[in-house]
Scaffold this active site. Structure first.
Site, PDB file in Angstrom:
ATOM      1  N   HIS A  60     -50.135  22.720  22.409  1.00 60.62           N
ATOM      2  CA  HIS A  60     -49.495  23.289  21.225  1.00 60.62           C
ATOM      3  C   HIS A  60     -49.593  22.374  20.008  1.00 60.62           C
ATOM      4  O   HIS A  60     -49.643  21.154  20.133  1.00 60.62           O
ATOM      5  CB  HIS A  60     -48.017  23.557  21.519  1.00 60.62           C
ATOM      6  CG  HIS A  60     -47.816  24.391  22.743  1.00 60.62           C
ATOM      7  ND1 HIS A  60     -46.935  24.047  23.736  1.00 60.62           N
ATOM      8  CD2 HIS A  60     -48.399  25.547  23.156  1.00 60.62           C
ATOM      9  CE1 HIS A  60     -46.959  24.958  24.693  1.00 60.62           C
ATOM     10  NE2 HIS A  60     -47.857  25.879  24.367  1.00 60.62           N
ATOM     11  N   LYS A  70     -44.793  13.768  16.772  1.00 60.75           N
ATOM     12  CA  LYS A  70     -43.966  13.876  17.979  1.00 60.75           C
ATOM     13  C   LYS A  70     -43.894  12.521  18.667  1.00 60.75           C
ATOM     14  O   LYS A  70     -44.893  11.803  18.730  1.00 60.75           O
ATOM     15  CB  LYS A  70     -44.568  14.850  18.999  1.00 60.75           C
ATOM     16  CG  LYS A  70     -44.601  16.284  18.615  1.00 60.75           C
ATOM     17  CD  LYS A  70     -45.208  17.091  19.762  1.00 60.75           C
ATOM     18  CE  LYS A  70     -45.421  18.520  19.381  1.00 60.75           C
ATOM     19  NZ  LYS A  70     -46.051  19.278  20.487  1.00 60.75           N
ATOM     20  N   TYR A 130     -38.622  15.198  23.537  1.00 57.93           N
ATOM     21  CA  TYR A 130     -39.548  15.146  22.406  1.00 57.93           C
ATOM     22  C   TYR A 130     -38.738  14.984  21.125  1.00 57.93           C
ATOM     23  O   TYR A 130     -37.828  15.767  20.877  1.00 57.93           O
ATOM     24  CB  TYR A 130     -40.282  16.466  22.198  1.00 57.93           C
ATOM     25  CG  TYR A 130     -41.026  17.108  23.308  1.00 57.93           C
ATOM     26  CD1 TYR A 130     -42.393  17.295  23.172  1.00 57.93           C
ATOM     27  CD2 TYR A 130     -40.398  17.610  24.432  1.00 57.93           C
ATOM     28  CE1 TYR A 130     -43.110  17.961  24.143  1.00 57.93           C
ATOM     29  CE2 TYR A 130     -41.109  18.271  25.411  1.00 57.93           C
ATOM     30  CZ  TYR A 130     -42.459  18.441  25.264  1.00 57.93           C
ATOM     31  OH  TYR A 130     -43.173  19.103  26.228  1.00 57.93           O
ATOM     32  N   ASP A 166     -49.423  30.465  27.728  1.00 53.91           N
ATOM     33  CA  ASP A 166     -50.359  29.341  27.623  1.00 53.91           C
ATOM     34  C   ASP A 166     -51.740  29.713  28.162  1.00 53.91           C
ATOM     35  O   ASP A 166     -52.758  29.259  27.639  1.00 53.91           O
ATOM     36  CB  ASP A 166     -49.819  28.107  28.347  1.00 53.91           C
ATOM     37  CG  ASP A 166     -48.728  27.385  27.556  1.00 53.91           C
ATOM     38  OD1 ASP A 166     -48.483  27.748  26.385  1.00 53.91           O
ATOM     39  OD2 ASP A 166     -48.112  26.463  28.117  1.00 53.91           O
TER      40      ASP A 166
END
Length: 181
Positions: A60, A70, A130, A166
Site C-alpha cells: 500500500h 511511516k 505504524y 490485496d
C-alpha cells in the site's frame, strides 16, 4: 540507524535497557528521526495483528499530496517487512528492500514518502505499530500486487492468507510511472 540500498529507507535500531523489572526502549524521538526523514508531526498511529504465519498484507501507498512517511515496528512476533521504491525519478525505482522486524530485535523501518509497503507474518499473532506522517485518505490510496513478477519479491514463506482486496491490486505494467513527489 542504518541506511539501506534504497535512498531514504532507514533501518532504525532502538536501544533496549533491561533490568530485573523488564525493559525500556525509546519508540519515537522527533529530534532523532527528523534528521533521517521523519520531519513532520505524527498524524496517525495504526495497530495490526496478523493471526496466521505466512499471511501477507500490502503493498500500500498514498498518492501525493497525501503521501506519508511511516515508521513500522513489530511489538510481538516476527514479520518480513517490505518497502518498494515507486518514486518516478529515483535511481532505485521499482526496487524493493526487506527487513526482519521482531519484538526481540527492536528494529523499526522508516519508510519515506514514495514507497509502497507490505509485510509477511512469520509467526502467529504478529503485531505491528505504524506511525504515519499523514492521515489515511481513501481517495489517495494506491497499491501494487504482492505477487507481481516484475517486483519479484522474495517472500520467505508460502502465502497463507491474502485478502481479496490485496489479491486484486494491479500488476505493474509499462504504463506505471510511479509517483512524483
Amino acid at each position: 540507524m542504518s541506511r539501506t540500498p534504497l535512498h531514504g529507507l532507514i533501518a532504525v535500531q532502538r536501544t533496549r535497557i533491561e533490568d530485573e523489572r523488564g525493559s525500556f526502549s525509546r519508540f519515537f524521538c522527533a529530534t532523532e528521526l527528523s534528521d533521517v526523514g521523519f520531519d513532520e508531526p505524527v498524524a496517525q498511529i495504526n495497530h495490526t495483528v496478523t493471526r496466521r504465519s505466512g499471511s501477507v498484507r500490502g503493498l500500500h501507498f498514498q498518492y501525493p499530496p497525501y503521501a506519508e512517511v511511516k515508521l513500522v515496528s513489530c511489538v510481538r512476533g516476527k514479520v518480513w517487512d517490505v518497502a518498494v521504491d515507486i518514486r518516478r525519478d529515483s535511481p532505485t525505482f521499482m526496487s524493493w528492500h526487506a527487513e526482519l522486524l521482531t519484538a526481540e530485535n527492536a528494529c523499526s523501518l522508516l519508510i519515506p514518502k514514495g514507497f509502497a509497503h507490505g509485510f509477511q507474518a512469520l509467526t502467529p499473532d504478529a503485531e505491528l505499530i505504524y506511525l504515519h506522517s499523514a492521515a489515511y485518505e481513501p481517495g489517495a490510496e494506491g497499491a501494487l500486487n504482492v505477487r507481481d513478477p516484475r517486483l519479484a519479491i522474495d517472500w520467505p514463506l508460502p502465502f497463507a492468507d491474502l485478502s481479496e482486496r490485496d489479491a486484486r491490486h494491479p500488476m505493474v505494467d509499462d504504463g506505471f510511472l510511479g509517483i512524483e513527489l
